[in-house]
Design a protein around this motif. Structure first.
Motif, PDB file in Angstrom:
ATOM      1  N   ALA A 152       0.826  -1.207   0.000  1.00 54.11           N
ATOM      2  CA  ALA A 152       0.000   0.000   0.000  1.00 54.11           C
ATOM      3  C   ALA A 152       0.860   1.257   0.000  1.00 54.11           C
ATOM      4  CB  ALA A 152      -0.940  -0.010   1.202  1.00 54.11           C
ATOM      5  N   ARG A 153       2.004   1.212   0.677  1.00 51.55           N
ATOM      6  CA  ARG A 153       2.913   2.363   0.660  1.00 51.55           C
ATOM      7  C   ARG A 153       3.477   2.612  -0.728  1.00 51.55           C
ATOM      8  NH1 ARG A 153       6.367   0.512   5.953  1.00 51.55           N
ATOM      9  NH2 ARG A 153       4.749   0.883   7.519  1.00 51.55           N
ATOM     10  N   GLN A 154       3.641   1.514  -1.480  1.00 54.22           N
ATOM     11  CA  GLN A 154       4.232   1.639  -2.810  1.00 54.22           C
ATOM     12  C   GLN A 154       3.200   2.011  -3.870  1.00 54.22           C
ATOM     13  OE1 GLN A 154       6.393  -1.867  -3.953  1.00 54.22           O
ATOM     14  NE2 GLN A 154       6.841  -1.116  -6.020  1.00 54.22           N
ATOM     15  N   PHE A 155       2.011   1.390  -3.798  1.00 58.71           N
ATOM     16  CA  PHE A 155       1.024   1.541  -4.868  1.00 58.71           C
ATOM     17  C   PHE A 155      -0.231   2.295  -4.450  1.00 58.71           C
ATOM     18  CE2 PHE A 155       3.244  -2.486  -5.933  1.00 58.71           C
ATOM     19  CZ  PHE A 155       3.716  -2.146  -7.192  1.00 58.71           C
ATOM     20  N   GLY A 156      -0.440   2.478  -3.151  1.00 62.29           N
ATOM     21  CA  GLY A 156      -1.719   2.959  -2.657  1.00 62.29           C
ATOM     22  C   GLY A 156      -2.537   1.780  -2.153  1.00 62.29           C
ATOM     23  N   GLN A 157      -3.584   2.055  -1.384  1.00 63.80           N
ATOM     24  CA  GLN A 157      -4.322   0.971  -0.744  1.00 63.80           C
ATOM     25  C   GLN A 157      -5.104   0.110  -1.718  1.00 63.80           C
ATOM     26  OE1 GLN A 157      -6.373   1.203   2.912  1.00 63.80           O
ATOM     27  NE2 GLN A 157      -5.366   3.088   3.573  1.00 63.80           N
ATOM     28  N   LEU A 158      -5.493   0.654  -2.858  1.00 66.97           N
ATOM     29  CA  LEU A 158      -6.228  -0.114  -3.848  1.00 66.97           C
ATOM     30  C   LEU A 158      -5.412  -0.268  -5.115  1.00 66.97           C
ATOM     31  CD1 LEU A 158      -9.798   1.452  -3.534  1.00 66.97           C
ATOM     32  CD2 LEU A 158      -8.897  -0.576  -2.387  1.00 66.97           C
ATOM     33  N   GLY A 159      -5.429  -1.467  -5.665  1.00 65.24           N
ATOM     34  CA  GLY A 159      -4.820  -1.663  -6.970  1.00 65.24           C
ATOM     35  C   GLY A 159      -3.582  -2.526  -6.991  1.00 65.24           C
ATOM     36  N   TYR A 160      -2.966  -2.809  -5.848  1.00 67.14           N
ATOM     37  CA  TYR A 160      -1.864  -3.769  -5.909  1.00 67.14           C
ATOM     38  C   TYR A 160      -2.448  -5.171  -6.075  1.00 67.14           C
ATOM     39  CZ  TYR A 160      -2.573  -4.388  -0.802  1.00 67.14           C
ATOM     40  OH  TYR A 160      -3.093  -4.626   0.445  1.00 67.14           O
ATOM     41  N   LEU A 161      -1.611  -6.095  -6.542  1.00 67.82           N
ATOM     42  CA  LEU A 161      -2.092  -7.397  -6.974  1.00 67.82           C
ATOM     43  C   LEU A 161      -1.652  -8.503  -6.024  1.00 67.82           C
ATOM     44  CD1 LEU A 161      -1.211  -7.039 -10.764  1.00 67.82           C
ATOM     45  CD2 LEU A 161      -3.354  -6.432  -9.610  1.00 67.82           C
ATOM     46  N   ALA A 162      -2.451  -9.567  -5.979  1.00 66.06           N
ATOM     47  CA  ALA A 162      -2.095 -10.708  -5.124  1.00 66.06           C
ATOM     48  C   ALA A 162      -0.752 -11.299  -5.519  1.00 66.06           C
ATOM     49  CB  ALA A 162      -3.188 -11.773  -5.209  1.00 66.06           C
ATOM     50  N   ARG A 163      -0.418 -11.250  -6.800  1.00 66.54           N
ATOM     51  CA  ARG A 163       0.853 -11.834  -7.240  1.00 66.54           C
ATOM     52  C   ARG A 163       2.056 -11.073  -6.683  1.00 66.54           C
ATOM     53  NH1 ARG A 163       0.498  -9.764 -13.502  1.00 66.54           N
ATOM     54  NH2 ARG A 163      -1.638 -10.454 -13.185  1.00 66.54           N
ATOM     55  N   GLU A 164       1.821  -9.834  -6.202  1.00 65.61           N
ATOM     56  CA  GLU A 164       2.914  -9.038  -5.653  1.00 65.61           C
ATOM     57  C   GLU A 164       3.148  -9.308  -4.171  1.00 65.61           C
ATOM     58  OE1 GLU A 164       2.153  -5.347  -8.769  1.00 65.61           O
ATOM     59  OE2 GLU A 164       1.037  -5.462  -6.878  1.00 65.61           O
ATOM     60  N   ILE A 165       2.213  -9.994  -3.520  1.00 61.40           N
ATOM     61  CA  ILE A 165       2.336 -10.250  -2.081  1.00 61.40           C
ATOM     62  C   ILE A 165       3.505 -11.177  -1.756  1.00 61.40           C
ATOM     63  CG2 ILE A 165       1.176 -11.296  -0.083  1.00 61.40           C
ATOM     64  CD1 ILE A 165      -1.480 -10.268  -1.285  1.00 61.40           C
ATOM     65  N   PRO A 166       3.701 -12.310  -2.452  1.00 62.21           N
ATOM     66  CA  PRO A 166       4.752 -13.237  -2.040  1.00 62.21           C
ATOM     67  C   PRO A 166       6.159 -12.638  -2.002  1.00 62.21           C
ATOM     68  CG  PRO A 166       3.224 -14.352  -3.501  1.00 62.21           C
ATOM     69  CD  PRO A 166       2.842 -12.894  -3.526  1.00 62.21           C
ATOM     70  N   ALA A 167       6.461 -11.717  -2.907  1.00 61.03           N
ATOM     71  CA  ALA A 167       7.811 -11.151  -2.952  1.00 61.03           C
ATOM     72  C   ALA A 167       8.155 -10.361  -1.695  1.00 61.03           C
ATOM     73  CB  ALA A 167       7.962 -10.265  -4.181  1.00 61.03           C
ATOM     74  N   GLU A 168       7.147  -9.922  -0.939  1.00 64.51           N
ATOM     75  CA  GLU A 168       7.400  -9.172   0.293  1.00 64.51           C
ATOM     76  C   GLU A 168       7.752 -10.087   1.471  1.00 64.51           C
ATOM     77  OE1 GLU A 168       7.394  -5.867   0.299  1.00 64.51           O
ATOM     78  OE2 GLU A 168       6.792  -5.839  -1.820  1.00 64.51           O
ATOM     79  N   ILE A 169       7.430 -11.360   1.364  1.00 57.45           N
ATOM     80  CA  ILE A 169       7.512 -12.259   2.511  1.00 57.45           C
ATOM     81  C   ILE A 169       8.938 -12.502   3.011  1.00 57.45           C
ATOM     82  CG2 ILE A 169       6.910 -14.552   3.384  1.00 57.45           C
ATOM     83  CD1 ILE A 169       4.550 -12.541   2.878  1.00 57.45           C
ATOM     84  N   PRO A 170       9.937 -12.753   2.156  1.00 58.51           N
ATOM     85  CA  PRO A 170      11.269 -13.042   2.700  1.00 58.51           C
ATOM     86  C   PRO A 170      11.829 -11.916   3.574  1.00 58.51           C
ATOM     87  CG  PRO A 170      11.140 -13.743   0.428  1.00 58.51           C
ATOM     88  CD  PRO A 170       9.889 -12.974   0.693  1.00 58.51           C
ATOM     89  N   PHE A 171      11.684 -10.663   3.145  1.00 55.35           N
ATOM     90  CA  PHE A 171      12.156  -9.553   3.973  1.00 55.35           C
ATOM     91  C   PHE A 171      11.392  -9.496   5.286  1.00 55.35           C
ATOM     92  CE2 PHE A 171      11.411  -5.260   5.544  1.00 55.35           C
ATOM     93  CZ  PHE A 171      12.708  -4.861   5.826  1.00 55.35           C
TER      94      PHE A 171
END
Length: 307
Positions: A275-294
């Motif tokens: 949400a900080r990167q794209f805003g609260q609406l419009g980011y995609l589920a496919r983008e969620i996994p890449a955040e997990i390792p950090f």
């Protein structure tokens, strides 16, 4: 059954409840083998999302079992995975032949996720009930998501109420809980704690009742709650990524309750970062996994604070 107030799933709780870490000298088998069973002609992407999330959560080895009609597509999308094609029903489920196909894996997988992208609830219930006895007595963790949770409604002997012999994880939102329990959706939203605890005790399951405040309940009456994330997580495929995270953590050796609490927190914090990167609406589920390792490193205290 205890009726204590739910514990808050926050950084303090999670840092005191550290996830298992593989030995530095271990190979991919030491990080756990996860099997994702799901998908259909209309929704092949669900298993791709879930399986990607399982790997991002730290699982070392991945097998996907999906419909024969989409197996090649899934294999191309996820070169890290072994992909097994299963015979399909006309309504988007798998035939009983799938049990024999998957039987050789039963003693090899650390965690199995069943449900993402499956469509035929009755056929899926038959498959779940055929697979569970094969896993009984093993150390394999079981996560049931989406259509696979309908196994509760179609017990193998036709006798209700149904109760799992060994605990599994269930991940319903309020609408799915209404479908499974027969309670009104509004009543579930109004008293999520009661309905999660009641379902956990009746079904012998770790129940993650998803919502703006997610309630996680165990069969012994212990419960947790997580409030966080944002409305952007209410998007197509988001639940598939959460289920994949839970399965990946369980494959690494986390208990069912631990994997669920950590997974819910990781999923929510991934939404916060996106949400900080794209805003609260419009980011995609496919983008969620890449955040997990950090986030795994940050929450555990092995990385600096989230900027």
């Amino acid at each position: 059954m205890p009726s204590c107030a739910p514990m808050a799933v926050d950084q303090t709780l999670l840092r005191a409840w550290q996830l298992p870490m593989p030995d530095p000298d271990s190979d991919k088998e030491g990080r756990g083998h996860v099997l994702v069973l799901g998908g259909s002609r209309e929704m092949p992407g669900a298993v791709i999302l879930a399986a990607t999330a399982a790997l991002r959560a730290g699982a070392g080895k991945l097998t996907i079992a999906t419909g024969r009609s989409v197996a090649q597509l899934v294999a191309l999308a996820l070169p890290e995975a072994r992909v097994i094609g299963l015979a399909e029903t006309d309504t988007g489920g798998f035939t009983r032949d799938a049990v024999a196909t998957l039987d050789p894996l039963a003693d090899k997988v650390s965690a199995i996720l069943i449900g993402p992208g499956m469509q035929d609830e009755r056929a899926t219930a038959v498959l779940v009930h055929a697979l569970l006895p094969r896993l009984a007595g093993s150390d394999t963790s079981v996560v049931l998501d989406a259509c696979a949770m309908g196994a509760i409604l179609f017990p193998p002997d036709g006798v209700a109420p149904f109760r799992f012999l060994q605990p599994v994880v269930l991940t319903p939102h309020a609408g799915e809980m209404a479908h499974l329990s027969g309670a009104a959706k509004d009543a579930i939203v109004a008293d999520a704690d009661h309905h999660a605890l009641d379902a956990a005790a009746r079904w012998n399951a770790i129940v993650a009742l998803k919502g703006a405040r997610t309630v996680i309940a165990a069969p012994d009456g212990v419960s947790w709650q997580h409030a966080g994330g944002n409305v952007g997580l209410a998007t197509s495929g988001s639940g598939d990524t959460l289920a994949g995270i839970l399965a990946g953590l369980a494959a690494r050796g986390a208990t069912l309750a631990q994997a669920t609490c950590w997974g819910v927190a990781l999923h929510a914090q991934a939404g916060t970062r996106l949400a900080r990167q794209f805003g609260q609406l419009g980011y995609l589920a496919r983008e969620i996994p890449a955040e997990i390792p950090f986030l795994l490193e940050m929450i555990a205290g092995r990385q600096g604070s989230d900027p």
